[in-house]
Design a protein around this motif. Structure first.
Motif, PDB file in Angstrom:
ATOM      1  N   SER A 161      18.253  -0.263  -4.807  1.00 35.58           N
ATOM      2  CA  SER A 161      18.630   0.553  -5.969  1.00 35.58           C
ATOM      3  C   SER A 161      17.645   1.646  -6.321  1.00 35.58           C
ATOM      4  CB  SER A 161      18.856  -0.333  -7.206  1.00 35.58           C
ATOM      5  OG  SER A 161      19.850  -1.275  -6.944  1.00 35.58           O
ATOM      6  N   GLU A 162      17.698   2.711  -5.532  1.00 33.12           N
ATOM      7  CA  GLU A 162      16.943   3.931  -5.825  1.00 33.12           C
ATOM      8  C   GLU A 162      15.424   3.767  -5.747  1.00 33.12           C
ATOM      9  OE1 GLU A 162      18.671   6.741  -6.052  1.00 33.12           O
ATOM     10  OE2 GLU A 162      20.527   5.616  -5.977  1.00 33.12           O
ATOM     11  N   CYS A 163      14.925   2.935  -4.868  1.00 34.32           N
ATOM     12  CA  CYS A 163      13.474   2.814  -4.675  1.00 34.32           C
ATOM     13  C   CYS A 163      12.994   3.934  -3.767  1.00 34.32           C
ATOM     14  CB  CYS A 163      13.130   1.473  -4.039  1.00 34.32           C
ATOM     15  SG  CYS A 163      13.389   0.079  -5.133  1.00 34.32           S
ATOM     16  N   ARG A 164      11.782   4.399  -4.019  1.00 33.89           N
ATOM     17  CA  ARG A 164      11.241   5.472  -3.180  1.00 33.89           C
ATOM     18  C   ARG A 164       9.711   5.428  -3.146  1.00 33.89           C
ATOM     19  NH1 ARG A 164      13.731  10.147  -4.007  1.00 33.89           N
ATOM     20  NH2 ARG A 164      12.011  11.361  -3.209  1.00 33.89           N
ATOM     21  N   ASP A 165       9.185   5.872  -2.035  1.00 29.14           N
ATOM     22  CA  ASP A 165       7.728   5.991  -1.845  1.00 29.14           C
ATOM     23  C   ASP A 165       7.002   4.668  -2.095  1.00 29.14           C
ATOM     24  OD1 ASP A 165       7.957   8.774  -1.267  1.00 29.14           O
ATOM     25  OD2 ASP A 165       8.176   9.154  -3.405  1.00 29.14           O
ATOM     26  N   LEU A 166       7.426   3.628  -1.376  1.00 29.58           N
ATOM     27  CA  LEU A 166       6.802   2.301  -1.492  1.00 29.58           C
ATOM     28  C   LEU A 166       6.102   1.952  -0.187  1.00 29.58           C
ATOM     29  CD1 LEU A 166       9.682   0.239  -3.180  1.00 29.58           C
ATOM     30  CD2 LEU A 166       7.879   1.578  -4.271  1.00 29.58           C
TER      31      LEU A 166
ATOM     32  N   ASP B 212       6.571   5.085  -6.041  1.00 29.36           N
ATOM     33  CA  ASP B 212       5.130   5.347  -5.936  1.00 29.36           C
ATOM     34  C   ASP B 212       4.307   4.084  -6.172  1.00 29.36           C
ATOM     35  OD1 ASP B 212       5.415   8.254  -5.626  1.00 29.36           O
ATOM     36  OD2 ASP B 212       6.148   8.172  -7.680  1.00 29.36           O
ATOM     37  N   SER B 213       4.528   3.075  -5.334  1.00 28.92           N
ATOM     38  CA  SER B 213       3.842   1.793  -5.529  1.00 28.92           C
ATOM     39  C   SER B 213       3.329   1.229  -4.210  1.00 28.92           C
ATOM     40  CB  SER B 213       4.788   0.788  -6.193  1.00 28.92           C
ATOM     41  OG  SER B 213       5.171   1.250  -7.464  1.00 28.92           O
ATOM     42  N   PHE B 214       2.310   0.379  -4.315  1.00 28.96           N
ATOM     43  CA  PHE B 214       1.682  -0.234  -3.149  1.00 28.96           C
ATOM     44  C   PHE B 214       1.484  -1.732  -3.390  1.00 28.96           C
ATOM     45  CE2 PHE B 214      -2.176  -1.884  -1.210  1.00 28.96           C
ATOM     46  CZ  PHE B 214      -1.964  -1.580   0.130  1.00 28.96           C
ATOM     47  N   GLY B 215       1.931  -2.558  -2.452  1.00 32.49           N
ATOM     48  CA  GLY B 215       1.660  -3.991  -2.489  1.00 32.49           C
ATOM     49  C   GLY B 215       2.279  -4.728  -3.657  1.00 32.49           C
ATOM     50  N   CYS B 216       3.433  -4.324  -4.109  1.00 26.40           N
ATOM     51  CA  CYS B 216       4.062  -4.949  -5.282  1.00 26.40           C
ATOM     52  C   CYS B 216       5.157  -5.921  -4.872  1.00 26.40           C
ATOM     53  CB  CYS B 216       4.651  -3.874  -6.194  1.00 26.40           C
ATOM     54  SG  CYS B 216       3.395  -2.793  -6.888  1.00 26.40           S
ATOM     55  N   ILE B 217       5.366  -6.935  -5.701  1.00 21.96           N
ATOM     56  CA  ILE B 217       6.407  -7.928  -5.466  1.00 21.96           C
ATOM     57  C   ILE B 217       7.255  -8.070  -6.729  1.00 21.96           C
ATOM     58  CG2 ILE B 217       6.874 -10.368  -4.974  1.00 21.96           C
ATOM     59  CD1 ILE B 217       4.243 -10.418  -3.415  1.00 21.96           C
ATOM     60  N   SER B 218       8.576  -8.002  -6.555  1.00 27.56           N
ATOM     61  CA  SER B 218       9.554  -8.194  -7.642  1.00 27.56           C
ATOM     62  C   SER B 218       9.335  -7.236  -8.817  1.00 27.56           C
ATOM     63  CB  SER B 218       9.541  -9.639  -8.137  1.00 27.56           C
ATOM     64  OG  SER B 218       9.911 -10.502  -7.095  1.00 27.56           O
TER      65      SER B 218
ATOM     66  N   ASN C 194       0.535  -1.415 -13.333  1.00 29.21           N
ATOM     67  CA  ASN C 194       0.891  -0.008 -13.519  1.00 29.21           C
ATOM     68  C   ASN C 194      -0.323   0.824 -13.912  1.00 29.21           C
ATOM     69  OD1 ASN C 194       3.694  -0.127 -12.998  1.00 29.21           O
ATOM     70  ND2 ASN C 194       3.979  -1.134 -14.964  1.00 29.21           N
ATOM     71  N   TYR C 195      -0.359   2.028 -13.372  1.00 29.51           N
ATOM     72  CA  TYR C 195      -1.431   2.977 -13.659  1.00 29.51           C
ATOM     73  C   TYR C 195      -0.805   4.295 -14.093  1.00 29.51           C
ATOM     74  CZ  TYR C 195      -4.559  -0.199 -11.155  1.00 29.51           C
ATOM     75  OH  TYR C 195      -5.279  -1.290 -10.765  1.00 29.51           O
ATOM     76  N   SER C 196      -1.601   5.140 -14.720  1.00 28.25           N
ATOM     77  CA  SER C 196      -1.126   6.495 -15.002  1.00 28.25           C
ATOM     78  C   SER C 196      -1.020   7.217 -13.655  1.00 28.25           C
ATOM     79  CB  SER C 196      -2.099   7.225 -15.917  1.00 28.25           C
ATOM     80  OG  SER C 196      -3.298   7.506 -15.223  1.00 28.25           O
ATOM     81  N   GLN C 197      -0.302   8.321 -13.641  1.00 28.50           N
ATOM     82  CA  GLN C 197      -0.129   9.053 -12.394  1.00 28.50           C
ATOM     83  C   GLN C 197      -1.476   9.498 -11.827  1.00 28.50           C
ATOM     84  OE1 GLN C 197       2.570  12.355 -12.600  1.00 28.50           O
ATOM     85  NE2 GLN C 197       2.208  12.943 -10.480  1.00 28.50           N
ATOM     86  N   GLN C 198      -2.360   9.965 -12.679  1.00 27.63           N
ATOM     87  CA  GLN C 198      -3.670  10.430 -12.230  1.00 27.63           C
ATOM     88  C   GLN C 198      -4.499   9.279 -11.641  1.00 27.63           C
ATOM     89  OE1 GLN C 198      -6.037  12.321 -15.221  1.00 27.63           O
ATOM     90  NE2 GLN C 198      -7.685  12.812 -13.823  1.00 27.63           N
ATOM     91  N   GLU C 199      -4.521   8.134 -12.335  1.00 27.33           N
ATOM     92  CA  GLU C 199      -5.260   6.973 -11.839  1.00 27.33           C
ATOM     93  C   GLU C 199      -4.693   6.497 -10.506  1.00 27.33           C
ATOM     94  OE1 GLU C 199      -6.790   4.486 -15.704  1.00 27.33           O
ATOM     95  OE2 GLU C 199      -4.641   4.454 -15.266  1.00 27.33           O
ATOM     96  N   TYR C 200      -3.364   6.466 -10.410  1.00 31.71           N
ATOM     97  CA  TYR C 200      -2.713   6.019  -9.177  1.00 31.71           C
ATOM     98  C   TYR C 200      -3.097   6.925  -8.003  1.00 31.71           C
ATOM     99  CZ  TYR C 200       0.842   4.946  -5.726  1.00 31.71           C
ATOM    100  OH  TYR C 200       1.482   4.603  -4.568  1.00 31.71           O
ATOM    101  N   GLU C 201      -3.058   8.232  -8.228  1.00 40.76           N
ATOM    102  CA  GLU C 201      -3.396   9.160  -7.166  1.00 40.76           C
ATOM    103  C   GLU C 201      -4.843   9.008  -6.720  1.00 40.76           C
ATOM    104  OE1 GLU C 201      -2.205  12.961  -8.679  1.00 40.76           O
ATOM    105  OE2 GLU C 201      -0.070  12.509  -8.385  1.00 40.76           O
ATOM    106  N   GLU C 202      -5.744   8.777  -7.668  1.00 42.78           N
ATOM    107  CA  GLU C 202      -7.153   8.574  -7.311  1.00 42.78           C
ATOM    108  C   GLU C 202      -7.335   7.276  -6.527  1.00 42.78           C
ATOM    109  OE1 GLU C 202      -9.338   8.694 -10.981  1.00 42.78           O
ATOM    110  OE2 GLU C 202      -8.924  10.822 -11.291  1.00 42.78           O
ATOM    111  N   LEU C 203      -6.704   6.193  -6.988  1.00 42.95           N
ATOM    112  CA  LEU C 203      -6.844   4.899  -6.298  1.00 42.95           C
ATOM    113  C   LEU C 203      -6.165   4.885  -4.946  1.00 42.95           C
ATOM    114  CD1 LEU C 203      -6.302   2.503  -9.334  1.00 42.95           C
ATOM    115  CD2 LEU C 203      -8.411   2.819  -8.040  1.00 42.95           C
ATOM    116  N   SER C 204      -5.068   5.579  -4.813  1.00 39.18           N
ATOM    117  CA  SER C 204      -4.326   5.550  -3.549  1.00 39.18           C
ATOM    118  C   SER C 204      -5.046   6.326  -2.445  1.00 39.18           C
ATOM    119  CB  SER C 204      -2.909   6.087  -3.729  1.00 39.18           C
ATOM    120  OG  SER C 204      -2.928   7.446  -4.090  1.00 39.18           O
ATOM    121  N   LEU C 205      -5.975   7.168  -2.808  1.00 44.96           N
ATOM    122  CA  LEU C 205      -6.761   7.886  -1.808  1.00 44.96           C
ATOM    123  C   LEU C 205      -7.822   7.013  -1.164  1.00 44.96           C
ATOM    124  CD1 LEU C 205      -7.244  11.331  -3.567  1.00 44.96           C
ATOM    125  CD2 LEU C 205      -5.671  10.763  -1.717  1.00 44.96           C
ATOM    126  N   LYS C 206      -8.201   5.916  -1.812  1.00 47.04           N
ATOM    127  CA  LYS C 206      -9.259   5.036  -1.293  1.00 47.04           C
ATOM    128  C   LYS C 206      -8.763   4.210  -0.155  1.00 47.04           C
ATOM    129  CE  LYS C 206     -11.766   4.810  -5.586  1.00 47.04           C
ATOM    130  NZ  LYS C 206     -12.328   3.995  -6.620  1.00 47.04           N
TER     131      LYS C 206
END
Length: 79
Positions: A32-37, A49-55, A67-79
């Motif tokens: 149902s409309e999931c994207r960028d996982l 826009d998620s990583f390693g999530c369940i349910s 959940n993170y803010s968009q800015q926090e997520y982008e910073e963490l996802s670069l690591k």
């Protein structure tokens, strides 16, 4: 693309049981409309826009179901 059992999906790789999805990698049963996982399982209802999530339902910018803010997520996802 190595995707099995799914429909209405684009740019999905190594997935199984996905529907109405876009750009999923190594994820299972995301519907149902999931994207960028990446490495997610049983996510639905527009999770994006998620990583390693369940349910996760309607989650956005989440890492390991937190959940993170968009800015926090982008910073963490670069690591």
């Amino acid at each position: 693309m190595d995707a099995s059992f799914g429909y209405f999906k684009q740019k999905c790789m190594e997935t199984c049981g996905v529907a109405n999805a876009y750009n999923l990698l190594f994820s299972v049963n995301c519907l149902s409309e999931c994207r960028d996982l990446l490495y997610c399982k049983d996510c639905m209802n527009g999770t994006s826009d998620s990583f390693g999530c369940i349910s996760l339902k309607k989650g956005k910018h989440a890492i390991l179901n937190k959940n993170y803010s968009q800015q926090e997520y982008e910073e963490l996802s670069l690591k």
